[in-house]
Design an enzyme around this catalytic site. Structure first.
Site, PDB file in Angstrom:
ATOM      1  CB  CYS A 251      -0.953  -0.005   1.190  1.00  0.00           C
ATOM      2  SG  CYS A 251      -0.147  -0.360   2.745  1.00  0.00           S
TER       3      CYS A 251
ATOM      4  CG  HIS B  92      -3.927   0.263   4.944  1.00  0.00           C
ATOM      5  ND1 HIS B  92      -3.384  -0.381   3.865  1.00  0.00           N
ATOM      6  CD2 HIS B  92      -5.120   0.747   4.537  1.00  0.00           C
ATOM      7  CE1 HIS B  92      -4.227  -0.287   2.843  1.00  0.00           C
ATOM      8  NE2 HIS B  92      -5.281   0.402   3.229  1.00  0.00           N
TER       9      HIS B  92
END
Lengths: 779, 565
Positions: free
Chosen positions: A64, A423
């Site tokens: 990510c 994330h």
């Protein structure tokens, strides 16, 4: 309902197949239109500048950091155009030919059919579903249609998939990060679909081939990746340019005209006619003025930067952080300045100001700070506000256009409790479709105010990490403001409505359900995974039947993010499940933790969790009952919950995002090889303008080493297996210096090159500049 | 050696409900009491006239979530559902003591006509002589209310006794916190104990105001605007209330600021988050609002943009609203009435400061922040200056008669949330104002006319310790030119207050470059709390601030300082 629940829980018990070929299973077959599709209705014909393409990016397990940065760069309009047009734009025909194989349209109703199928199978016999490749635990999950995991899965299954292939030869270049970036950008621009999912596999392959530290499936720092990528693009482009120039000379003129003919005109036409387009966009110049307090002589030195790293303070603004960046700093005691004039170490006053403002200002908020008592990086949850528009206060007197107006157009958000996991998502302002959230495969329109949710003060551990500001004008801003739709008004209208009809029936129910996610989530995913990653998750799911009465089932759906549908990559599918829990647990105990201790603790925790889960279920049931009751009574009842709720504090909060760090491995696995060039080259750029090198031992640790890098470098020197032990032996004060020493070996050598680096256009890297004060405390 | 503390326990209570928690506030699960502390070391504010000493720190209790609003245990940080707005604690203070009134600096009595003067449809109905002195109360009893809007009312058991025993000249405070609205008696020895606490179901009160004209010892008219757009007219003595703009029937956007029209018993203005200013009458019923006039009329005269969707001069004045103006499609952050009661300074999220002649329903001028949205605004007591604060971390002083920027004030480390003049420390030549911000700081500023008239370059050189004059870049000279085009320095800068009706044809002023604007440093800057400060008030004997999480702090003025009255 009851039957459904029990079935659900049973099936969840068997949901251990690591099979990820699952099709999402939905109960309602009504074709649905995603918010993004709604936004894109009536957009007219497809443009050729790529401004109307909104592609998600597949996450291959902790990629990510890459996805969010790539998205930000794609929507940096001048950058995108430069990438597409340098060295030339691939003709549309050949691009289309390539796309014919790259772009794979999927059946937009795939998930609906799969659901129908699953529903049918479920009706007949749940176990058979497994044979059909549909994990039986699926039926309960899609209950939460709003979970990002579900949406991502649907996106991956229904949207066109864009897989890029190496097309470097057609650019007249050899394959590099730049060409694979160009591959992605060109295929998106050339695609006939406005939406889809990019599989950046090829890009990652190149990245991993060239940079060892990205080879692991570990969480990486998005800012470091940005810096590396920009430097790499500069390097690739310049290498190719020199190569071209060389071949051009070597080849007979006719031939070169043939082979490079396309290149020359196109570079002249649309945009990048030099190789310096990255510099022109992102690069600015800092001037550090050092005033010797003995002889009062002011020495200046210019340095270039591609982004600015600013230190954070609690309750501050980006404006103030930037001002602090340029605040005066005393060089004294161990940090004395070597004055050429007086010839010796003297006390001095120093400040850094911006002399040349970049067109795109990338601001890195240093949320990860090395703490000496814990000897590791820690995430700062300071509230740092960032406005939609910005001007810089810390410019030099002779800066050109010192009042340049910037507008915020992209925010990279880090979600998670620490630097080694979490994330990243990007929130980006697109040219004419407002703000969008890019969360891996998922692309969703968001309200403008949404951008402000990441100051760092809200629950959920989500904070802005990298801010992208681009130059603009007040006229453009006013024009845009006048056009700005009343998105906020509609938003508030909705909330108003919600409040009005605040009939305590529907929303509370949903909430209660979500509340019960906690226990099942906590217990379920983490223990088996941590211990035996491949083990089936039977144990956790087996708990479901423990409920005396069926708990509100749907609750569990968001808990276990549906397996990411990456059929050929079973491993990453596990990651979403553990993600959040680990992240939190780690945060609590990361420092001392050894595997054994952890296991022991986990066992205990498991038990606790089970207990808690029971409590929680009970609590949830109470809650539901309560809803029906009178206000006053409910209030009293809520008192009873204090303890219970308080207890939850220790339990990880579950948040809706999925692809988190897989393991809790320490950063030490980064190989120092990767680090070396950066360190030495940063020395290069720093010392360039000064003929007589400053004593480095004093000068460099003060500001050369961005604080963030210190521990990483030091750790990277340790053996990957035992990151902690060598560190703990050295006194904390010495760490940055002592660890720095070995790396600094190549520095003098590099310095020699540095003198000519401007001319040669060598491939040295620009580091991002960090605010230096904190390092004082180190030395 | 600098050791970083472990991560702060940011959410001591993990259970929080939508609005409150989502906006970063820790929310308890049970009803708690306000607490008061007297910090040992205090938090003295040292300035030229002496030291302001912190008297106490009253922490308002954040109410528990409404039971229908179940806790969100694990908020999804990426949830894209827009959250209802909320705000930190703001106070409305009221005192019946005439000696506590701030000094006035107007040369003549206020002569502004009533709003809507001349519209026969607005003429007040004749009032029977015997009722003339009697204040009209709202209709509904808030304690016995069955409304879904009001959750419940908690009255202090001895509130009746406390009310009858109190010093009639004492100060009442009304404060919003989360979904609660508290009534406090600041002159009481137990001031932390509320007199009444109203709990609303879901909406949060974002702003409130007390009518200075109608206040008596037995009557207070309070209007408050909610996050749902609804407005409550509340009379605390009789515990009566009425709902205006019910269910957002007139405008369903949150109310960002609300003020009684100065000199009016019944009318008040509310600004909404969708860029609309609405004048309501507390006595009138709601009616579904349909725009009456198109906006085309203002363009023909070359006036500044203002969409008058309903004019006060409309003949249809049977129901609310009286008038309805759309300024922009951006959120209005705040507004402030000029001391002469003729003008309105409005600040918006788009960074503009708009000066209005609200009596004539006209926008007179538009200025822009250095960058970012503007958040707060106030007028100097003599009406000559306007100070705004915003997301550029700056306070900006604007001259109203000269229609230009006077100075930028640099000192905050984050956004400025509130600004107020201290009329007790202002005179004809010098001004004192204070500001608070998200940086948890309270700053005090002094500026004088003489100082501000100093030549810019010189002033700047002195404040910024410049060694060289700014080299004029090409950009700067361009801006220069653009600037002079829009430069209309008023000659009547001595005519202090009124600038009647001369409509300015100029659209907007360019943003002044930094190098040509005076910079003012604060005389005092102090971190006064651990959470953002969102309100600031000056009283005759004290300075008060309130914070996001409910800390109300009071500093006594220095005893030796001569307070002008």
């Amino acid at each position: 309902m009851k039957g459904l629940f029990s079935k659900g829980s049973r099936s969840s018990g068997t949901a251990t197949t690591p099979s990820t070929t699952a099709a999402p299973v939905k109960k309602d077959l009504a074709p649905q239109i995603s918010p993004l599709e709604k936004l894109l209705q009536e957009m007219g014909s497809i443009r050729d500048d790529g401004s109307d393409k909104f592609f998600g990016m597949e996450n291959y397990g902790n990629t990510c950091y890459c996805n969010s940065i790539l998205q930000c760069l794609y929507y940096s309009v001048p950058f995108r155009e430069a990438v597409i047009n340098y060295p030339q734009r691939t003709p549309l025909d050949s691009l289309e030919a390539a796309l014919a194989t790259n772009l794979r349209y999927q059946n937009p109703n795939a998930h609906l059919e799969a659901e129908a199928l699953a529903a049918k199978q479920k009706a007949s016999s749940p176990p058979s579903a497994r044979q059909a490749g549909v994990p039986p635990n699926q039926p309960q999950k899609p209950e939460d249609k709003d979970s990002p995991e579900y949406k991502k899965k649907v996106a991956l299954q229904t949207l066109p998939i864009l897989e890029t292939k190496n097309n470097a030869t057609s650019y007249g270049m050899s394959e590099s990060l730049f060409t694979s970036l160009k591959d992605i950008f060109e295929s998106v621009v050339g695609s006939q679909s406005r939406i889809g999912v990019i599989r950046p596999q090829q890009f990652l392959d190149v990245l991993r081939r060239e940079h060892e530290m990205f080879r692991t499936a570990m969480h990486q720092d998005a800012h470091e990746f940005l810096n590396l990528l920009l430097n790499e693009v500069v390097a690739n482009v310049e290498t190719e340019a020199t190569k071209q120039a060389f071949t051009e000379k070597a080849l007979p003129p006719t031939e070169s005209a043939d082979s490079l003919g396309m290149l020359t005109p196109s570079t002249g036409s649309k945009s990048p006619n030099t190789t310096r387009w990255v510099h022109e966009l992102f690069e600015g110049t800092l001037t550090s003025e050092t005033k010797c307090l003995t002889c009062e002589k002011v020495s200046q030195r210019d340095e270039v930067f591609l982004d600015l790293s600013v230190d954070l303070e609690q309750h501050s603004s980006v404006t103030s952080c930037l001002r602090k960046f340029s605040a005066e700093e005393m060089l004294c005691e161990r940090n004395k300045f070597h004055c050429d004039n007086c010839g010796g170490l003297q006390e001095a006053e120093k400040r850094m100001k911006i002399k040349r403002l970049p067109r795109v200002l990338a601001l890195h908020l240093k949320r990860f700070k090395y703490t000496e008592d814990l000897q590791r990086l820690q995430k700062l949850f300071h509230r740092v506000v960032y406005p939609y528009h910005l001007r810089l206060f810390n410019t030099t007197d002779d800066a050109e256009d010192p009042d340049r107006l910037y507008e915020l157009y992209a925010v990279v958000v880090h979600i998670g409790g620490g630097p080694y996991h979490g994330h990243y998502v990007a929130i980006i302002k697109t040219e004419d479709r407002g703000w969008l959230l890019f969360d891996d495969e998922l692309v969703e329109p968001v309200d403008k105010n949404y951008v402000r949710n990441f100051f760092g003060d809200r629950p959920g551990l989500a904070c802005a990490y990298v801010l992208f500001y681009q130059e603009t004008t007040i006229e453009a801003v006013m024009r845009e403001q006048a056009q700005e739709d009343l998105a906020s008004a509609t938003g508030t209208a909705e909330t108003g409505e919600a409040r009005q009809n605040g009939s305590p029936l529907s929303p509370p129910l949903a909430h209660v359900q979500s509340a019960s996610q906690v226990p099942s989530h906590d217990t379920a995913p983490f223990s088996p995974i941590n211990r035996i990653p491949t083990a089936p998750q039977l144990s956790s799911h087996a708990e479901a039947p423990e409920h005396e009465t069926p708990p509100p089932l749907p609750v569990q759906s968001p808990v276990q993010p549906p397996l990411p549908p990456i059929p050929d990559e079973p491993a990453p599918s596990l990651s979403p499940k553990k993600s959040d829990y680990q992240l939190r647990r780690e945060r609590a105990r990361e420092d001392k933790e050894r595997e054994k201790e952890r296991r022991a603790a986990e066992k205990e925790k498991d038990k606790n969790e089970k207990l808690r889960q029971k409590e929680q279920d009970q609590h949830n049931r109470e809650m539901q009952k309560r809803e029906a009751e009178e206000l006053e009574r409910a209030l009293k009842a809520s008192k009873l919950d204090v303890n219970e709720l308080g207890a939850e504090n220790g339990s990880p909060r579950k948040s809706g995002f999925g692809f988190l760090r897989r393991g809790s491995r320490s950063i030490s696995q980064r190989l120092n090889k990767e680090k070396e060039p950066r360190v030495s080259t940063s020395d290069v750029s720093f010392t360039t303008p000064v003929p007589e090198p400053v004593p480095e031992a004093l000068e460099i640790p003060r500001k050369e080493v961005p604080r963030k890098d210190v521990p990483r470098k030091s750790e990277s020197l340790q053996s990957p297996m035992s990151p902690m032990s060598p560190m703990s032996q050295t006194s904390p004060k010495d760490i940055p210096l002592s660890n720095k020493q070995p790396i600094r070996g190549p520095a003098p050598l590099a310095k020699d090159h540095s003198a000519s680096h401007e001319k040669s256009g060598s491939t040295h890297r620009w580091r991002s500049f960090s605010f230096k004060k904190n390092v004082n405390s180190v030395s | 050696m600098f050791v970083l503390p472990p991560p702060p326990p940011r959410y001591t209570i993990p259970v929080a409900y939508a609005a409150g928690a989502a906006n970063g506030m820790a929310v308890p699960v049970v009803e708690t009491n306000n607490t008061i502390t007297h910090p040992e070391k205090g938090c003295p504010l040292q300035v030229g006239e002496g030291t302001y000493t912190l008297q106490d720190d009253l922490l308002l209790a954040t109410p528990p979530p409404h039971p229908s609003e179940a806790p969100i245990v694990n908020p999804n940080p990426l949830a894209t559902v827009p959250l209802p707005p909320t705000c930190g604690v703001k106070l409305s203070l009221v005192s019946l003591d005439p000696r506590k009134k701030p000094p006035t600096f107007l040369k003549s009595a206020v002569t502004a006509p009533q709003f809507g003067d001349g519209n026969s449809a607005l003429a007040a109905p004749p009032v029977p002589a015997k009722d003339a002195l009697k204040r009209r109360k709202p209709k509904n009893n808030i304690i016995k209310s069955s409304s879904s809007f009001v959750s419940r009312v908690i009255t202090h058991e001895t509130s009746a006794k406390r009310l009858s025993d109190r010093d009639p000249n004492g100060v009442f405070a009304f404060a919003n916190i989360n979904r609660a609205f508290q009534w406090l008696d600041l002159s009481s020895p137990t001031k932390e104990e509320h007199l009444t606490k109203v709990l609303f179901t879901k909406s949060h009160m974002l702003c409130h105001d007390i009518n200075e004209l109608t206040k008596t010892s037995s009557h207070l008219d309070i209007v408050m605007g909610s996050s749902a757009g609804d407005i409550i007219w509340y009379e605390p003595m009789s515990q009566k209330y009425a709902r205006i703009n019910k269910n957002g029937v007139i405008n369903n956007s949150p109310v960002t600021h609300i003020k009684w029209l100065p000199g009016s018993e019944n009318l008040f203005i509310a600004s909404h988050a969708n860029g609309v200013l609405v004048v309501y009458d507390k006595e009138k019923e709601d009616a579904l609002f349909t725009p009456e006039q198109s906006s085309s009329s203002d363009k023909e005269k070359g006036k500044l943009p203002l969409e008058i969707l309903k004019s006060v001069n409309s003949k249809n004045q049977k129901s609310n609203p009286l008038s309805f103006w759309k300024l922009a499609n951006q959120k209005i952050s705040s507004f402030s009435f000029s001391p002469d009661q003729r003008h309105l300074a409005v600040v918006l999220e788009d960074g503009s400061l708009r000066l209005m002649d609200y009596l004539k329903e006209e926008v007179l001028d538009i200025f822009r922040s250095y960058y970012g949205g503007l958040i707060c605004v106030c007028w100097s007591p003599d009406g000559k200056y306007i100070v705004t604060g915003g997301q550029d971390d700056l306070l900006t002083i604007w001259s109203f008669p000269e229609r230009k920027i006077v100075a930028r004030c640099q000192g905050h480390n984050s956004w400025v949330s509130a600004v107020a003049f201290d009329p007790w420390r202002c005179d004809q030549k010098t001004y004192r104002f204070g500001s608070v911000g998200d940086d948890c700081r309270l700053l005090l500023w002094d500026f004088s006319v003489g100082m501000l008239h100093r030549p810019r370059a010189h002033h700047q050189a002195s404040t910024r310790k410049r060694t060289s004059i700014v080299a004029p870049g090409t950009q700067t000279s361009n801006r220069h030119r653009a600037d002079s085009a829009g430069n209309r320095v008023r000659s009547d800068s001595n005519g202090t207050e009124h600038l009647n009706g001369e409509i300015d044809q100029t659209a907007s002023h360019p943003v002044e470059p930094r190098s040509r604007t005076a910079l003012l440093p604060p005389i005092m800057s102090k971190i006064v709390g651990e959470d953002p400060i969102c309100w600031l008030g000056f009283q005759k004997d004290c300075i008060m601030t309130s914070s996001l999480e409910g800390h109300i702090r009071t500093w006594h003025r220095p005893s030796d300082s001569v307070v002008k009255s």
